[in-house]
Design an enzyme around this catalytic site. Structure first.
Site, PDB file in Angstrom:
ATOM      1  N   HIS A 161      -8.760  -5.615  14.360  1.00  9.43           N
ATOM      2  CA  HIS A 161      -9.515  -5.093  13.118  1.00  9.43           C
ATOM      3  C   HIS A 161      -8.578  -4.230  12.161  1.00  9.43           C
ATOM      4  O   HIS A 161      -9.223  -3.781  11.157  1.00  9.43           O
ATOM      5  CB  HIS A 161     -10.937  -4.603  13.126  1.00  9.43           C
ATOM      6  CG  HIS A 161     -11.589  -5.656  13.630  1.00  9.43           C
ATOM      7  ND1 HIS A 161     -13.091  -5.453  14.459  1.00  9.43           N
ATOM      8  CD2 HIS A 161     -11.656  -6.977  13.907  1.00  9.43           C
ATOM      9  CE1 HIS A 161     -13.594  -6.362  14.718  1.00  9.43           C
ATOM     10  NE2 HIS A 161     -12.955  -7.400  14.629  1.00  9.43           N
TER      11      HIS A 161
ATOM     12  N   CYS B 248      -0.002  -3.199   0.795  1.00 11.22           N
ATOM     13  CA  CYS B 248       0.088  -3.336  -0.698  1.00 11.22           C
ATOM     14  C   CYS B 248      -0.625  -4.448  -1.428  1.00 11.22           C
ATOM     15  O   CYS B 248      -0.267  -5.777  -0.852  1.00 11.22           O
ATOM     16  CB  CYS B 248       1.528  -3.198  -1.295  1.00 11.22           C
ATOM     17  SG  CYS B 248       1.768  -3.538  -2.945  1.00 11.22           S
TER      18      CYS B 248
ATOM     19  N   CYS C 210       3.143  -6.587  -3.318  1.00 16.35           N
ATOM     20  CA  CYS C 210       4.186  -6.909  -2.303  1.00 16.35           C
ATOM     21  C   CYS C 210       3.722  -7.275  -0.861  1.00 16.35           C
ATOM     22  O   CYS C 210       4.416  -7.974  -0.150  1.00 16.35           O
ATOM     23  CB  CYS C 210       5.418  -6.010  -2.324  1.00 16.35           C
ATOM     24  SG  CYS C 210       4.937  -4.544  -1.467  1.00 16.35           S
TER      25      CYS C 210
END
Length: 503
Positions: A352, A360, A363
């Site tokens: 998890h 990000c 990106c």
């Protein structure tokens, strides 16, 4: 509020089980040849769901507590789309009530070009559900004429179709762009559908194939005769432990709870006025990233005062000790607190994710992050008091990507409600479970999927499984051993050095 689910009659259940059994041994590559399709409705204002809000008395018409609507309908469009492991196909806005003839026209104009564009090659298979338009005589004749092989699909099974995950992502991204009218809505849908990366489609299907495999295995095992009541004989378990070469230990929230880690589940499990399932979703982060980051900042800071407990330490010591004997221990944890790492465990799969990793949104870079606070704007924020005011931090001041030229918004690298687990991690976990000769289930309720299927799958192979928990779970009767009580008390004696081990 009762949840809406497909109506499953006994015939539907039987058909779903047959589908799972028929494809139990299919290779992952076989699903790459399938073109998945479906229709969905997408609204101009909001999502097709109710919205729960916390508000003050007489504040029901504040904009943040309302869902915009239009008076005379016409506020939604129907879409037909398809995708495969190679990427998304064409998307079509359906402007009239669809008939069998119109459906055939859609397949000709949008399905076949999609197959060619995605380079499906020969032997590809088409999936659609059992909607009357899909099973109409004219449709069957068209498919037969075009020599298109159709995947036999169980009725009442929209939850099995992986395209539902893509529809969900599409609706989320469309809502963020706030279309002004139906024309704008249709254009944005097509644009956002085309932006879905092929890698997302491939990972989705890899995860879907593995989950179906595990599900089928568990259902097969649960049809077998009931096992005898689990034993709590520690001496017998220790004999199994002495012989084991590859030990898999599956851990859940119960282990961390003994270190004082809040679970945010069940009665009293609130942060301010919310439970985890209210904030740990892509929709919540899209709607209010400041609030979600406050919640996770609080959790990160709380974890700095928590220490591994005897259960964590016993697992780490066992792994280290047995590795020197040529034996292996792998930890498969649902927890995101990194307490196994802090205890010294090396071979850990965090299915998890982790509180101390970020991803990000631009990106996609995943990076460890143990800063305190994670950004200056969050310092002193995250107070759990129900009367605390939301910080309302501007999005540009929230955690940002430090990769050169990016500066994208960071999110916690955890699996949120409604998201699929990392297919690479699931594949690695499956390999570990296939070779283990002893399995321990520690501090888990056995109700969170797909992790709840791991241990029953192992037990179905005849491998001894021992459960360590405060109480019985829905899977307890499937296991050979059950030791009730705090994991920090019951687990250390079970894993301590056996008298036959060399010192």
């Amino acid at each position: 509020m009762a949840r809406k689910v497909p109506l499953l009659k006994p015939a539907h259940v039987k058909a779903r089980l047959k589908f799972a059994n028929d494809h139990l041994d299919d290779l992952e590559e076989s699903w790459e040849k399938v073109m998945w399709s479906d229709e969905t409705k997408i609204e101009l204002f909001g999502h097709n769901s109710t919205k729960c809000v916390w508000r003050k008395k007489n504040d029901e018409y504040h904009p943040k507590n309302t869902i915009p609507t239009v008076k005379h309908g016409g506020d939604s469009i129907m879409l037909w789309g398809c995708f495969s492991a190679h990427g998304t196909g064409r998307l079509h806005c359906i402007k009239e009530r669809m008939t069998g003839a119109m459906y055939c026209e859609i397949l000709g104009k949008y399905l076949l070009p999609s197959v060619r564009a995605l380079k499906m090659g020969r032997g590809w298979v088409f999936q659609h559900d059992n909607d009357p338009k899909h099973t109409a005589r004219i449709t069957k004749e068209w498919l037969c004429k075009k020599h298109i092989k159709v995947l036999v699909w169980p009725s009442q099974s929209p939850d099995l179709n992986p395209i539902e995950n893509l529809w969900r992502e599409l609706k989320l991204h469309v809502s963020q762009r706030q279309p002004r009218n139906l024309t704008d809505l249709g254009k944005i849908c097509v644009e956002e559908w085309a932006k879905i990366p092929p890698a997302v489609c491939a990972n989705l299907l890899a995860c879907w194939g593995l989950t179906s495999h595990l599900c089928a295995a568990v259902r097969l095992n649960w049809r077998s005769p009931k096992m005898a009541r689990p034993s709590s004989n520690l001496t017998k378990f220790r004999k199994e432990f002495k012989k084991a070469k590859h030990i898999a230990i599956i851990t859940g929230a119960g282990v961390s709870a003994e270190s004082g880690v809040p679970t945010f589940r069940g009665q009293g499990g609130y942060w301010r006025k919310w439970q985890a399932q209210d904030l740990a979703t892509p929709e919540a982060f899209s709607r209010d990233p400041s609030l979600v980051w406050e919640f996770y900042h609080y959790r990160r800071e709380v974890m700095r005062s928590k220490m591994p407990n005897p259960a964590h330490l016993a697992i780490a010591e066992c792994e280290s000790r047995l590795s020197q004997q040529g034996r292996s221990v792998v930890i498969i944890t649902q927890n995101i607190d990194e307490l196994h790492h802090r205890a010294g465990s090396k071979h850990v799969y965090e299915i998890h994710g982790s509180l101390f990793k970020t991803r990000c949104m631009s990106c996609g870079e995943v990076k460890a992050n143990h800063k305190s606070p994670i950004c200056p704007a969050l310092e002193g924020k995250g107070e759990p008091d129900p009367n605390a005011k939301d910080a309302r931090i501007p999005v540009e001041d929230l955690p940002r990507c430090e990769k050169r030229g990016c500066n994208g918004l960071l999110r916690p690298h955890v699996v949120w409600f409604g998201e699929t687990l990392d297919s690479d991690i699931l594949t690695a976990v499956e390999k570990e479970l296939e070779k283990c000769d002893l399995c321990l289930v520690v501090g888990t309720s056995s109700i969170v999927y797909p992790a709840a299927m791991f241990a029953p799958q192992v037990a179905g192979r005849g491998v001894p499984v021992a459960e360590f928990n405060m109480e019985c779970t829905p899977a307890t009767k499937r296991f050979k051993y059950h030791f009730e009580g705090p994991c920090g008390t019951t687990l250390p004696p079970a894993l301590e050095r056996h008298e036959s081990e060399a010192i």
